[in-house]
Design an enzyme around this catalytic site. Structure first.
Site, PDB file in Angstrom:
ATOM      1  N   CYS A  75       0.760  -1.258  -0.131  1.00  0.00           N
ATOM      2  CA  CYS A  75       0.072   0.115   0.070  1.00  0.00           C
ATOM      3  C   CYS A  75       0.945   1.346  -0.105  1.00  0.00           C
ATOM      4  O   CYS A  75       1.985   1.298   0.843  1.00  0.00           O
ATOM      5  CB  CYS A  75      -0.788  -0.033   1.046  1.00  0.00           C
ATOM      6  N   CYS A  81      -0.926   5.854   7.029  1.00  0.00           N
ATOM      7  CA  CYS A  81      -2.142   5.084   7.581  1.00  0.00           C
ATOM      8  C   CYS A  81      -1.936   4.469   8.789  1.00  0.00           C
ATOM      9  O   CYS A  81      -0.956   3.805   8.754  1.00  0.00           O
ATOM     10  CB  CYS A  81      -2.758   4.376   6.222  1.00  0.00           C
ATOM     11  N   CYS A  84      -2.886  -0.486   8.558  1.00  0.00           N
ATOM     12  CA  CYS A  84      -2.001  -1.915   8.575  1.00  0.00           C
ATOM     13  C   CYS A  84      -0.683  -1.724   8.943  1.00  0.00           C
ATOM     14  O   CYS A  84       0.181  -1.978   8.050  1.00  0.00           O
ATOM     15  CB  CYS A  84      -2.346  -2.016   6.802  1.00  0.00           C
ATOM     16  N   CYS A 175      -7.162   1.666  -0.793  1.00  0.00           N
ATOM     17  CA  CYS A 175      -7.118   0.630   0.221  1.00  0.00           C
ATOM     18  C   CYS A 175      -7.058  -0.438  -0.190  1.00  0.00           C
ATOM     19  O   CYS A 175      -7.809  -1.251  -0.751  1.00  0.00           O
ATOM     20  CB  CYS A 175      -8.229   1.140   1.145  1.00  0.00           C
ATOM     21  N   GLN A 299     -19.410  -9.967  11.213  1.00  0.00           N
ATOM     22  CA  GLN A 299     -17.948 -10.215  10.708  1.00  0.00           C
ATOM     23  C   GLN A 299     -17.272  -9.737   9.847  1.00  0.00           C
ATOM     24  O   GLN A 299     -18.037  -9.825   8.700  1.00  0.00           O
ATOM     25  CB  GLN A 299     -17.703 -11.892  11.281  1.00  0.00           C
ATOM     26  N   TYR A 328     -24.097 -12.139  23.451  1.00  0.00           N
ATOM     27  CA  TYR A 328     -23.665 -11.051  22.521  1.00  0.00           C
ATOM     28  C   TYR A 328     -23.719 -11.663  21.236  1.00  0.00           C
ATOM     29  O   TYR A 328     -22.702 -11.661  20.470  1.00  0.00           O
ATOM     30  CB  TYR A 328     -22.091 -10.637  22.937  1.00  0.00           C
ATOM     31  N   GLU A 349     -28.659 -10.043  22.875  1.00  0.00           N
ATOM     32  CA  GLU A 349     -27.932  -9.027  22.308  1.00  0.00           C
ATOM     33  C   GLU A 349     -28.690  -7.855  22.799  1.00  0.00           C
ATOM     34  O   GLU A 349     -29.832  -7.551  22.782  1.00  0.00           O
ATOM     35  CB  GLU A 349     -27.657  -9.240  20.743  1.00  0.00           C
ATOM     36  N   ASP A 398     -19.252 -13.799  23.001  1.00  0.00           N
ATOM     37  CA  ASP A 398     -18.605 -13.228  22.004  1.00  0.00           C
ATOM     38  C   ASP A 398     -18.604 -11.663  22.203  1.00  0.00           C
ATOM     39  O   ASP A 398     -19.335 -10.989  21.561  1.00  0.00           O
ATOM     40  CB  ASP A 398     -18.962 -13.530  20.746  1.00  0.00           C
ATOM     41  N   CYS A 425     -12.084 -10.866  20.469  1.00  0.00           N
ATOM     42  CA  CYS A 425     -11.202  -9.995  19.430  1.00  0.00           C
ATOM     43  C   CYS A 425     -10.159  -9.002  20.319  1.00  0.00           C
ATOM     44  O   CYS A 425      -9.606  -8.438  19.663  1.00  0.00           O
ATOM     45  CB  CYS A 425     -12.097  -9.076  18.704  1.00  0.00           C
TER      46      CYS A 425
HETATM   47  C1  SAM Z   1     -18.156  -9.222  18.947  1.00  0.00           C
HETATM   48  S1  SAM Z   1     -19.974  -8.486  18.550  1.00  0.00           S
HETATM   49  C2  SAM Z   1     -20.577 -10.103  18.656  1.00  0.00           C
HETATM   50  C3  SAM Z   1     -21.158 -10.669  17.062  1.00  0.00           C
HETATM   51  C4  SAM Z   1     -21.631 -12.142  16.913  1.00  0.00           C
HETATM   52  N1  SAM Z   1     -21.395 -13.065  17.866  1.00  0.00           N
HETATM   53  C5  SAM Z   1     -21.311 -12.198  15.671  1.00  0.00           C
HETATM   54  O1  SAM Z   1     -20.321 -13.100  15.349  1.00  0.00           O
HETATM   55  O2  SAM Z   1     -21.823 -11.817  14.413  1.00  0.00           O
HETATM   56  C6  SAM Z   1     -20.462  -8.008  20.134  1.00  0.00           C
HETATM   57  C7  SAM Z   1     -21.929  -7.751  20.307  1.00  0.00           C
HETATM   58  O3  SAM Z   1     -22.194  -7.388  21.670  1.00  0.00           O
HETATM   59  C8  SAM Z   1     -22.970  -6.604  21.618  1.00  0.00           C
HETATM   60  N2  SAM Z   1     -23.019  -5.875  23.048  1.00  0.00           N
HETATM   61  C9  SAM Z   1     -22.167  -5.002  23.489  1.00  0.00           C
HETATM   62  N3  SAM Z   1     -22.425  -4.788  24.836  1.00  0.00           N
HETATM   63  C10 SAM Z   1     -23.362  -5.764  25.099  1.00  0.00           C
HETATM   64  C11 SAM Z   1     -24.440  -5.945  26.441  1.00  0.00           C
HETATM   65  N4  SAM Z   1     -23.868  -5.360  27.667  1.00  0.00           N
HETATM   66  N5  SAM Z   1     -25.170  -6.921  26.470  1.00  0.00           N
HETATM   67  C12 SAM Z   1     -25.647  -7.433  25.042  1.00  0.00           C
HETATM   68  N6  SAM Z   1     -24.857  -7.398  24.155  1.00  0.00           N
HETATM   69  C13 SAM Z   1     -23.760  -6.287  24.046  1.00  0.00           C
HETATM   70  C14 SAM Z   1     -22.920  -5.609  20.381  1.00  0.00           C
HETATM   71  O4  SAM Z   1     -24.048  -4.944  20.106  1.00  0.00           O
HETATM   72  C15 SAM Z   1     -22.404  -6.387  19.511  1.00  0.00           C
HETATM   73  O5  SAM Z   1     -23.230  -7.021  18.549  1.00  0.00           O
END
Ligand code: SAM
Length: 468
Positions: A75, A81, A84, A175, A299, A328, A349, A398, A425
């Site tokens: 790049c 930037c 990356c 990009c 994702q 989540y 969620e 997650d 992550c």
């Molecule tokens: C890393 S993403 C998970 C996505 C999902 N597992 C997927 O693979 O597509 C984290 C998620 O947690 C949600 N989130 C954040 N804080 C939260 C809370 N206190 N309670 C419930 N969900 C929450 C966010 O809105 C987001 O969608």
């Protein structure tokens, strides 16, 4: 340990890469320097810029010896930037660095010694792998490092924010993270609005029309969405823009105009108007189809996502009579992906929009063993313990980068599911949370997966089993 002075020139060997993607070297018997765009194994002359209590920030004056793992970045924006930062490191070595970072988080933050972390599962595509990119408009274009903090006047930029400088934006022409179509959209959008002399939102005055462009493009279906985020609706200009992009980039299947009046510098909006097309894109992961709306979470590396989800399935070793809680759950991607292996999945969620999409995605795939609710995870777990009605054998976590709330860890310890699959992550918060859970759980499997080549980010999947 002698502290250097700002302006000093020192010779240093780069030993490692830290979490922010900066090279780490030591001088004067262990005084740490952080130096951007350097590679482990480089020997450089560095100029000290800012001296802090325990470390200093420096920049490269001259590379004396090139590291054998140094490679030529693709790049042209590399170095300016912030996206990356590892692009000058051979991909195989990037994976080693990420593995070391996961190991170090679990050893230092989680205090788990002697864990064997397997090699990181690498991404087949190391360029053009993202299905979503977000660009900002600014009338304060980033020119060079020397203009730190200076106002460069009324210049028109569309690209990435410079960290630490709220209004400054690096103008991006190409990009390497999204497809060639995405770069065409970016450049056409900039040229169009620049020629029309359209105003750009300013945080100082809270006025100006243009704020962000979000481009979402499916990896497995021919769908591409442009979402122009503006301060207000302006029918005439948006219709002209729609005509232009429709004519010149027929690959765009939908244009959405989202309105954001918030003073916060985040690409979120209050509502969206569909200008043409269906207002969302579709994407597949494995045999499942997903609807992705302008502001729903998905994702970002579709191809690698399948490897991530397969790791979850392999680690969980589900049985057909198992009930699973997917905490989540976003738009239900993991829930739907695992639905065929288990009796029932319940997804939780915070975002109501994501839950609405999760339900639609469930119907889209004719799945009838998944249910979803919009709830804060901490509150949901608290109620779950108090009611003690439903028993879930497995809990998937997650969370966002910040990890889980300590209260959620406390409730999980009281609820005692047999196994927990923790997808994260951010290995630092993951290690911190697992340390709390280790009162009753042991780590039985761990696997880092690289979803974001050339960045210092890494996804990590851990299986925890209830101790006997
Ligand atoms: C890393 S993403 C998970 C996505 C999902 N597992 C997927 O693979 O597509 C984290 C998620 O947690 C949600 N989130 C954040 N804080 C939260 C809370 N206190 N309670 C419930 N969900 C929450 C966010 O809105 C987001 O969608």
């Amino acid at each position: 340990m002698d502290k250097p002075q700002s302006g000093d020139i020192v010779e240093v060997q780069i030993e490692d890469i830290g979490f922010e993607g900066n090279g780490i070297g030591r001088i004067n018997s262990d005084f740490v320097l952080f130096i951007p765009n350097t590679v482990p194994g480089d020997i450089i002359k560095a100029k000290i810029r800012k001296v802090k209590k325990k470390f200093a920030l420096a920049k490269t004056e001259e590379i004396l010896v090139n590291s054998p793992v140094r490679t030529k970045p693709e790049c042209s924006h590399f170095g300016s930037c912030n996206g990356c930062k590892l692009q000058n490191i051979d991909y195989y070595h990037q994976l080693n660095i990420k593995k070391r970072n996961v190991t170090s988080s679990f050893e230092k933050i989680g205090v788990f010694q002697g864990l064997t972390i397997p090699d990181v599962i690498g991404s087949d595509n190391i360029y053009y792998y993202r299905n979503k990119l977000e660009f900002s408009f600014s009338n304060n274009k980033w020119l060079s490092e020397e203009d730190f903090g200076k106002n460069t006047g009324n210049s028109f930029a569309l690209g990435y924010h410079m960290p630490g400088f709220i209004d400054k934006v690096l103008d991006i022409e190409k990009c390497h993270l999204q497809s060639e179509i995405s770069n065409r959209i970016l450049n056409l959008t900039r040229d169009f609005f620049k020629t029309k002399k359209e105003s750009i939102y300013s945080t100082k005055t809270s006025s100006g029309y243009l704020r962000y462009v979000i481009i979402r493009q499916s990896a497995n279906i021919n769908d591409a969405m442009v979402n122009l985020i503006t301060l207000q609706e302006k029918k005439e200009i948006i219709n002209k823009y729609a005509q232009k992009i429709k004519n010149e980039i027929p690959e765009i299947t939908t244009l959405v105009n989202s309105i954001s009046t918030s003073k916060a510098q985040v690409a979120k909006s209050e509502y969206s108007i569909i200008i043409f097309g269906k207002g969302y894109i579709e994407e597949t992961i494995g045999k499942y189809k997903f609807k992705i709306t302008p502001s729903s979470f998905f994702q970002t590396n579709t191809k690698q996502c399948e490897k991530l989800f397969n790791t979850v399935v392999e680690f969980a070793d589900f049985s057909k009579n198992e009930n699973v809680l997917d905490l989540y759950c976003g738009c239900g991607a993991i829930s739907l992906y695992i639905s065929g292996y288990v009796n029932k999945v319940f997804g939780v969620e915070l975002s109501e929009e994501s839950i609405k999409i999760a339900k639609e995605n469930s119907s889209l795939n004719n799945i009838n063993n998944c249910e979803f609710t919009s709830y804060d995870v901490k509150e949901f777990l608290k109620n779950l313990i108090n009611k003690n009605e439903e028993k879930y054998d497995t809990i998937i976590l997650d969370p966002p980068r910040s990890g889980i709330h300590p209260k959620s860890a406390e409730y999980l310890l009281r609820y005692e599911p047999k196994k927990i699959i923790y997808v994260s992550c951010n290995p630092t918060t993951q290690a911190r949370d697992i340390k709390l859970l280790s009162e009753k759980y042991e780590i039985t499997k761990i696997q880092p997966v690289d979803m974001f080549p050339h960045t210092f980010h890494i996804e990590n999947v851990v299986r925890l089993d209830l101790k006997n």
